[in-house]
Design a protein around this motif. Structure first.
Motif, PDB file in Angstrom:
ATOM      1  N   LEU A   1       0.822  -1.194   0.000  1.00 60.44           N
ATOM      2  CA  LEU A   1       0.000   0.000   0.000  1.00 60.44           C
ATOM      3  C   LEU A   1       0.867   1.260   0.000  1.00 60.44           C
ATOM      4  N   THR A   2       1.967   1.222   0.762  1.00 60.95           N
ATOM      5  CA  THR A   2       2.889   2.361   0.815  1.00 60.95           C
ATOM      6  C   THR A   2       3.491   2.585  -0.571  1.00 60.95           C
TER       7      THR A   2
ATOM      8  N   LEU B   1       3.102   5.911  -2.856  1.00 61.44           N
ATOM      9  CA  LEU B   1       4.240   6.649  -3.386  1.00 61.44           C
ATOM     10  C   LEU B   1       4.145   6.771  -4.911  1.00 61.44           C
ATOM     11  N   LYS B   2       3.726   5.697  -5.562  1.00 63.34           N
ATOM     12  CA  LYS B   2       3.555   5.748  -7.012  1.00 63.34           C
ATOM     13  C   LYS B   2       2.463   6.738  -7.384  1.00 63.34           C
ATOM     14  N   TRP B   3       1.378   6.745  -6.662  1.00 66.14           N
ATOM     15  CA  TRP B   3       0.279   7.661  -6.932  1.00 66.14           C
ATOM     16  C   TRP B   3       0.735   9.100  -6.731  1.00 66.14           C
ATOM     17  N   LYS B   4       1.558   9.288  -5.653  1.00 67.73           N
ATOM     18  CA  LYS B   4       2.082  10.633  -5.362  1.00 67.73           C
ATOM     19  C   LYS B   4       2.963  11.115  -6.526  1.00 67.73           C
TER      20      LYS B   4
ATOM     21  N   LYS C   1       2.383  14.315  -8.993  1.00 68.70           N
ATOM     22  CA  LYS C   1       3.385  15.364  -9.224  1.00 68.70           C
ATOM     23  C   LYS C   1       3.571  15.584 -10.719  1.00 68.70           C
ATOM     24  N   GLU C   2       3.626  14.484 -11.466  1.00 73.85           N
ATOM     25  CA  GLU C   2       3.813  14.602 -12.913  1.00 73.85           C
ATOM     26  C   GLU C   2       2.606  15.271 -13.574  1.00 73.85           C
TER      27      GLU C   2
END
Length: 164
Positions: free
Chosen positions: A147-148, A152-155, A159-160
């Protein structure tokens, strides 16, 4: 009439008396062993009855002593003792106080030790529960890591998206 006039001769009368005596002695000799065995049996019975009587008297004395002790004990238990105190010399008062505090701590520790001993049979069940809990925790940790990583991937994606 001849029968009436006939007399017994003293010789034959003596013989018939002797014959009767021999018959009586034979009867006595037949009855004597029976009487002897009966007297022996009755003597033995009296002996054993006497022994049993002695045993019963001993038991009776013992039971009377127990009943007497029981009565005395009941009287002592019924009697109120809250007004009485133990006579202790003044020099030992400090020792008694220390002894009482140690007794209290011993009782407290003893209770905890008893609880530990009582839990010993449950240890295998507790170990199984701990193993199950540990495996569940490991699964949850792995899921949390996944989940972490997803967060992080979603974050990074967010950002992109905002950067573009």
């Amino acid at each position: 009439s001849l029968d009436l006039t006939s007399r017994r001769t003293p010789c034959f009368a003596k013989l018939s008396e002797m014959e009767e005596m021999v018959n009586m002695e034979a009867e006595i000799n037949e009855v004597q062993p029976l009487l002897l065995s009966l007297t022996e049996r009755s003597t033995l019975q009296f002996y054993f009855i006497g022994k049993k009587c002695e045993i019963l008297q001993d038991m009776n004395r013992h039971l009377e002593a127990i009943l007497k002790e029981k009565r005395d004990l009941r009287k002592r238990l019924i009697k109120q003792r809250c007004q009485e105190s133990l006579p202790i010399e003044a020099t030992f008062h400090k020792c008694i106080v220390e002894l009482l505090t140690e007794a209290v701590t011993f009782i407290e520790k003893f209770e905890s030790h008893l609880q530990s001993v009582r839990s010993i049979p449950q240890i295998p069940h507790m170990m199984d529960n701990m193993d199950n809990t540990l495996s569940k925790t490991e699964v949850l940790v792995m899921e949390l890591e996944e989940l972490t990583e997803q967060i992080l991937k979603w974050k990074e994606l967010q950002k992109e998206v905002y950067a573009n």
